[in-house]
Design an enzyme around this catalytic site. Structure first.
Site, PDB file in Angstrom:
ATOM      1  N   ILE A  42      -0.104   8.656   1.794  1.00 42.88           N
ATOM      2  CA  ILE A  42       0.455   9.959   1.961  1.00 42.88           C
ATOM      3  C   ILE A  42       0.007  10.305   3.415  1.00 42.88           C
ATOM      4  O   ILE A  42      -1.270  10.727   3.598  1.00 42.88           O
ATOM      5  CB  ILE A  42       0.397  11.111   1.103  1.00 42.88           C
ATOM      6  N   TYR A  43       0.826  10.446   4.502  1.00 39.70           N
ATOM      7  CA  TYR A  43       0.128  10.537   5.795  1.00 39.70           C
ATOM      8  C   TYR A  43       1.322  11.449   6.284  1.00 39.70           C
ATOM      9  O   TYR A  43       2.609  11.246   6.333  1.00 39.70           O
ATOM     10  CB  TYR A  43       0.208   9.319   6.658  1.00 39.70           C
ATOM     11  N   ARG A  44       1.001  12.496   7.054  1.00 41.32           N
ATOM     12  CA  ARG A  44       1.829  13.604   7.529  1.00 41.32           C
ATOM     13  C   ARG A  44       2.564  12.989   8.820  1.00 41.32           C
ATOM     14  O   ARG A  44       1.929  11.962   9.524  1.00 41.32           O
ATOM     15  CB  ARG A  44       1.106  14.666   7.847  1.00 41.32           C
ATOM     16  N   TRP A  49      -1.834   8.123  10.523  1.00 40.06           N
ATOM     17  CA  TRP A  49      -2.651   7.435   9.619  1.00 40.06           C
ATOM     18  C   TRP A  49      -4.024   7.388   9.985  1.00 40.06           C
ATOM     19  O   TRP A  49      -4.049   6.956  11.405  1.00 40.06           O
ATOM     20  CB  TRP A  49      -2.261   6.371   8.796  1.00 40.06           C
ATOM     21  N   LEU A  50      -5.230   7.935   9.516  1.00 39.80           N
ATOM     22  CA  LEU A  50      -6.420   7.767   9.964  1.00 39.80           C
ATOM     23  C   LEU A  50      -6.902   6.249  10.089  1.00 39.80           C
ATOM     24  O   LEU A  50      -6.411   5.392   9.224  1.00 39.80           O
ATOM     25  CB  LEU A  50      -7.488   8.590   9.372  1.00 39.80           C
ATOM     26  N   ASP A  80      -4.214  22.624   9.238  1.00 35.61           N
ATOM     27  CA  ASP A  80      -4.586  21.773   8.207  1.00 35.61           C
ATOM     28  C   ASP A  80      -5.294  22.124   7.018  1.00 35.61           C
ATOM     29  O   ASP A  80      -5.631  23.667   7.090  1.00 35.61           O
ATOM     30  CB  ASP A  80      -5.627  20.432   8.773  1.00 35.61           C
ATOM     31  N   ASN A 137       0.865  -1.227   0.001  1.00 34.13           N
ATOM     32  CA  ASN A 137       0.000  -0.062   0.014  1.00 34.13           C
ATOM     33  C   ASN A 137       0.877   1.417  -0.132  1.00 34.13           C
ATOM     34  O   ASN A 137       1.856   1.382   0.636  1.00 34.13           O
ATOM     35  CB  ASN A 137      -0.690  -0.140   1.122  1.00 34.13           C
TER      36      ASN A 137
END
Length: 522
Positions: A184-186, A199-200, A322, A181
């Protein structure tokens, strides 16, 4: 056009006047954000910050700051002077490709069968290939050399908790899937080699992690983060690629050449593959929590205690400015410990910021909107156009233009859009209009809303549905309501009154005035 790596794309942008080199000293703490924000709002170029007064790596910002550059990154060579409109139209071809891959139509004859075979062969031919001695491993930092402070990680806003990696392409793999997978996660910097992986719960990386923790309790979870991949791979990670296709394959289709991959070199992470020509790669693990965790600070949300993943190291993330234009709430997320950093010689650090639209995610949303249109039309042929206004934070509001055929048709389309793609699960407002309304013109949309809607009859409210976790307006985190507005002309069965006829000038009169216009000098 093919771009084998980020440098190739940067070179192309500079050639066509879409990139500006900045030699002056600009700090990654706030100053880069302010400069990039002003340039993006003016429709300006990508920026390459080259000064090494404060950091040893050049920083690439505002890369996808216009729809034209998004189209270029997807391999659509939009010509100079054509403007963003032509670039957006060209992106619908990408949507048609995705539509064909997602739900190929049965061939109607030998010619169609040949086209379907050619498409299947193209996908097969784009299977990624692994290479040895990749450029992304020309330089390796290990042990105490692993110091994330050496990277020019941006601090974007005055109220941010600290430096933040924003364009990290995170590579994970779950135990139940054959494919990797890309997401893109901050990532918040909290130590020499530690980042918080935000990551949510519904995102691919979080799902992979939870499945791994369930099946491998107490074992470190391997993760790689790519900074500075080629544009096709970056954009493939934010595009609704069919589940049967890997992001690397889709990037190959966009690029017109197979994606070259390299195995990570850290033991235990070497099962993951990253783009071979990436600029910088972070390799490491999410480790199980050692000993009793420290108590949550006063006023902070409680630590996670449920689920197998709760047994891993977590830290309190945020607050950060954000894409909504607000600072988000603090929350607990896993800690990613970086064990190795590999990179190319003279590596480029790719970064961005998020804030009140317009920002780079909003521009990407405008561009990807055009990719969504053919996908929606394949499923709902009555949809004639679709628009995600950037002021709606990329996806929170959708305007749908349709060809209405029966009473209640608009409501069917609303629920269809909400349930069709994962991206629309968090769309709070859907406005449906007829074909005579230009959905990209707010004046026309407002006219349709105020003249064709009765609030009691034409408003649909759906409660307790999935909502963006960052949406603090919802009463419960991740759970809120949705509203649909039927701004179409009403049919018999929807109203007992005679419906109004729009005022339209006679064509002959319009042609007569057209011929007089230049003579009148108005």
């Amino acid at each position: 056009m093919k771009y084998k790596d980020l440098r190739d794309f940067v070179g192309r942008l500079e050639t066509i006047g879409e990139l500006r080199r900045i030699s002056q000293n600009v700090s990654p703490v706030l100053e880069m954000t302010e400069l990039c924000d002003r340039v993006l709002r003016a429709g300006g170029p990508a920026l390459l910050f080259e000064s090494k007064a404060q950091h040893e790596f050049p920083v690439l910002g505002n890369l996808f700051g216009t729809p034209r550059r998004v189209a270029l990154g997807m391999g659509v060579d939009a010509q100079a002077g054509e403007g963003d409109g032509a670039a957006l139209e060209s992106l619908r071809d990408v949507g048609r490709l995705l539509s064909a891959l997602k739900e190929p139509e049965p061939p109607k004859g030998l010619k169609d069968a040949g086209k379907l075979f050619s498409l299947a062969k193209a996908v097969w031919d784009m299977a990624p290939k692994t290479v040895s001695a990749p450029p992304c491993q020309e330089i390796v930092w290990e042990g105490n050399d692993v110091d994330l402070a050496r990277l020019p990680i941006q601090t974007c806003w005055p109220g941010d908790a600290g430096p933040l990696i924003t364009w990290g392409l995170t590579v994970t793999k779950g135990p139940n899937k054959s494919r990797q997978n890309l997401g893109i996660y901050r990532q918040q910097l909290i130590g020499r080699n530690k980042l918080i992986m935000r990551w949510l719960a519904h995102r691919g990386g979080a799902l992979d992690f939870r499945e791994f923790a369930l099946q491998n309790p107490g074992k470190p979870y391997p993760v790689a983060v790519v900074l500075g991949a080629d544009p096709a791979t970056i954009l493939g990670a934010v595009t609704p690629v069919p589940d049967t296709l890997s992001e690397y394959q889709f990037a190959g289709l966009l690029r017109g050449g197979r994606t070259e991959l390299a195995k990570c070199i850290t033991p235990g992470v070497d099962g993951l593959q990253v783009p071979a020509r990436a600029e910088i790669v972070l390799e490491g693990f999410i480790y199980p929590q050692e000993g009793a965790p420290s108590p949550a600070p006063a006023g902070a949300p409680p630590r996670p205690v449920k689920g197998a993943s709760a047994a891993y190291e977590h830290a309190l993330e945020g607050p950060y400015g954000d894409h909504t234009g607000y600072y988000n709430e603090q929350e607990w997320f896993p800690v990613f410990t970086v064990e190795r950093i590999t990179m190319r010689r003279d590596a480029i650090y790719h970064s961005t910021y998020t804030g009140k639209p317009p920002d780079e995610p909003a521009v990407l949303g405008v561009a990807l909107n055009e990719v969504f249109v053919p996908l929606l039309q394949k499923q709902f042929s009555e949809i004639t156009d679709f628009y995600l206004p950037p002021e709606g934070c990329s996806y929170r509001m959708a305007i749908v233009q349709m060809k209405k055929s029966y009473p209640g048709h608009a409501k069917r389309v609303m629920f269809g859009v909400w349930s069709f793609l994962r991206q629309f699960m968090y769309t709070k407002f859907i406005v449906v209009v007829d074909e005579d309304v230009n959905i990209r013109d707010w004046k026309e949309v407002i006219w349709a809303i105020t003249t064709r809607i009765d609030p009691a009859r034409d408003t649909v409210l759906v409660d307790r549905t999935p909502i963006d976790y960052l949406d603090f307006a919802s009463p419960v985190a991740g759970l809120g309501s949705k509203m649909g507005l039927d701004a179409t002309n009403k049919w018999p069965g929807e109203t007992d009154r005679e419906w109004g006829r729009p005022i339209v000038m006679d064509d002959a009169v319009k042609q007569r005035i057209d011929t007089l216009w230049n003579e009148l000098g108005l």
